[in-house]
Scaffold this motif. Structure first.
Motif, mmCIF file in Angstrom:
data_model
loop_
_atom_site.group_PDB
_atom_site.id
_atom_site.type_symbol
_atom_site.label_atom_id
_atom_site.label_comp_id
_atom_site.label_asym_id
_atom_site.label_seq_id
_atom_site.Cartn_x
_atom_site.Cartn_y
_atom_site.Cartn_z
ATOM 1 N N ILE A 188 5.199 -33.096 81.087
ATOM 2 C CA ILE A 188 6.385 -33.922 81.335
ATOM 3 C C ILE A 188 7.059 -33.637 82.665
ATOM 4 N N ALA A 189 6.674 -32.552 83.337
ATOM 5 C CA ALA A 189 7.314 -32.214 84.612
ATOM 6 C C ALA A 189 6.245 -31.788 85.616
ATOM 7 N N THR A 190 5.186 -32.569 85.711
ATOM 8 C CA THR A 190 4.023 -32.182 86.506
ATOM 9 C C THR A 190 4.373 -32.008 87.979
ATOM 10 N N ARG A 191 3.822 -30.958 88.577
ATOM 11 C CA ARG A 191 4.020 -30.728 90.020
ATOM 12 C C ARG A 191 3.066 -31.593 90.848
ATOM 13 N N VAL A 192 1.869 -31.825 90.296
ATOM 14 C CA VAL A 192 0.883 -32.701 90.924
ATOM 15 C C VAL A 192 0.347 -33.631 89.848
ATOM 16 N N ARG A 193 -0.226 -34.734 90.255
ATOM 17 C CA ARG A 193 -0.732 -35.707 89.293
ATOM 18 C C ARG A 193 -1.997 -35.163 88.620
ATOM 19 N N PRO A 194 -2.156 -35.407 87.321
ATOM 20 C CA PRO A 194 -3.338 -34.909 86.617
ATOM 21 C C PRO A 194 -4.633 -35.584 87.048
ATOM 22 N N THR A 195 -4.547 -36.652 87.820
ATOM 23 C CA THR A 195 -5.750 -37.257 88.387
ATOM 24 C C THR A 195 -6.154 -36.588 89.695
ATOM 25 N N ASP A 196 -5.259 -35.759 90.257
ATOM 26 C CA ASP A 196 -5.536 -35.093 91.533
ATOM 27 C C ASP A 196 -6.029 -33.660 91.357
ATOM 28 N N MET A 197 -5.508 -32.964 90.340
ATOM 29 C CA MET A 197 -5.878 -31.575 90.102
ATOM 30 C C MET A 197 -5.861 -31.293 88.608
ATOM 31 N N THR A 221 12.191 -28.235 80.751
ATOM 32 C CA THR A 221 10.930 -27.671 81.238
ATOM 33 C C THR A 221 10.920 -27.490 82.745
ATOM 34 N N SER A 222 10.396 -26.349 83.175
ATOM 35 C CA SER A 222 10.107 -26.110 84.588
ATOM 36 C C SER A 222 8.659 -25.673 84.719
ATOM 37 N N VAL A 223 8.023 -26.092 85.808
ATOM 38 C CA VAL A 223 6.611 -25.773 86.049
ATOM 39 C C VAL A 223 6.501 -25.072 87.403
ATOM 40 N N SER A 224 5.879 -23.893 87.398
ATOM 41 C CA SER A 224 5.697 -23.118 88.624
ATOM 42 C C SER A 224 4.215 -22.870 88.858
ATOM 43 N N PHE A 225 3.775 -23.045 90.115
ATOM 44 C CA PHE A 225 2.411 -22.726 90.520
ATOM 45 C C PHE A 225 2.465 -21.577 91.521
ATOM 46 N N GLY A 226 1.649 -20.552 91.303
ATOM 47 C CA GLY A 226 1.480 -19.523 92.310
ATOM 48 C C GLY A 226 0.515 -19.990 93.397
ATOM 49 N N THR A 227 0.182 -19.086 94.317
ATOM 50 C CA THR A 227 -0.673 -19.455 95.452
ATOM 51 C C THR A 227 -2.149 -19.207 95.184
ATOM 52 N N ASN A 228 -2.466 -18.663 93.989
ATOM 53 C CA ASN A 228 -3.841 -18.200 93.761
ATOM 54 C C ASN A 228 -4.468 -18.775 92.509
#
Length: 258
Positions: A188-197, A221-228
């Protein structure tokens, strides 16, 4: 139509409402989490304890096929119990869950206090939100969702509910019914589109401070991505009376295979 139909003492047949968001031939984690919780609720029922935490380890793709849930007590006790459940599909364990059940104490209300953040408004303050604009699948088509103002990529507050029971012709606890909606959070709070990654979660862990009320479940909801390649979806869970718990989902973030 329900999400599942019981076909034997411990086996359930999923309906199309269970269909997943990443693949047409898989189950969405949300309804199967509700099913497993329902099976745990019915195991060695003890009215003096309540579910405090449940964690689900997702061992791989969850096929859209008959699902057997085997439940056992790992740590028995009068005030503390640990229960384990395994969902077996096509002769393989697909999900393992463990739940702590802790004593009900009726004499601690004088020290109660909640520091979890509440939703910014109730369902009536939300606007219709259609997860099918980004996703697909029978489960997401089966639910009603409204989003509160101010949402963005990586951060959103959504209320969700469903008219469909977890298991046909069976009474399901408000806890199991609520947990059947919690895995929505990662979509519900995607950082990138599920068709892209790709960013599927490999687990779902839910801590409760009380048992939820029926109907709407609020997902802050919050979504965090690390660099790795690691990600984390963090959610405060609410009903219309306020927060009732937290959920965390560990993500594997990667590009689609070339």
């Amino acid at each position: 139509m329900s999400y599942y139909e019981r076909v034997s003492a411990d086996t359930y047949r999923p309906t199309q409402h269970v269909q997943g968001a990443w693949n047409d031939h898989e189950q969405h984690m949300s309804p199967v989490a509700g099913l497993i919780t329902h099976a745990i609720d019915g195991h060695a029922h003890n009215p003096t304890v309540q579910m405090s935490r449940i964690s689900f380890e997702i061992l791989g793709l969850i096929p859209l096929a008959d699902t057997t849930v085997v439940v056992e007590t790992i740590r028995p006790g009068r005030t503390i119990e640990l229960i384990e459940a395994t969902a077996i599909i096509e002769d393989r364990p697909r999900i393992r869950a463990r739940a702590w059940r802790l004593a009900i104490s009726d004499d601690v209300a004088d020290v109660a206090g909640v520091e979890l953040p509440g939703m910014a408004g109730g369902p009536a303050q939300g606007a219709p939100y259609d997860p099918l604009t980004e996703w697909k699948g029978g489960f997401l088509a089966s639910i009603e969702t409204v989003a509160l103002p101010g949402g963005r990529s990586g951060r959103r507050q959504v209320w969700a509910r469903t008219p469909h029971p977890v298991v046909a012709d069976e009474s399901v606890s408000p806890t199991a019914a609520a947990i059947a909606l919690v895995d929505l959070a990662n979509g519900i709070a995607t950082r990138v589109r599920p068709t892209d990654m790709m960013f599927p979660n490999v687990d779902l862990t839910i801590h409760l401070i009380r048992q939820p009320e029926p109907s709407w479940v609020g997902l802050d909801t919050s979504v965090s991505f690390g660099t790795n390649g690691l990600g984390l979806t963090s959610t405060t869970l609410s009903d219309e009376s306020g927060p009732f718990g937290r959920a965390e989902q560990a993500l594997t973030v990667r590009h689609f295979p070339r």
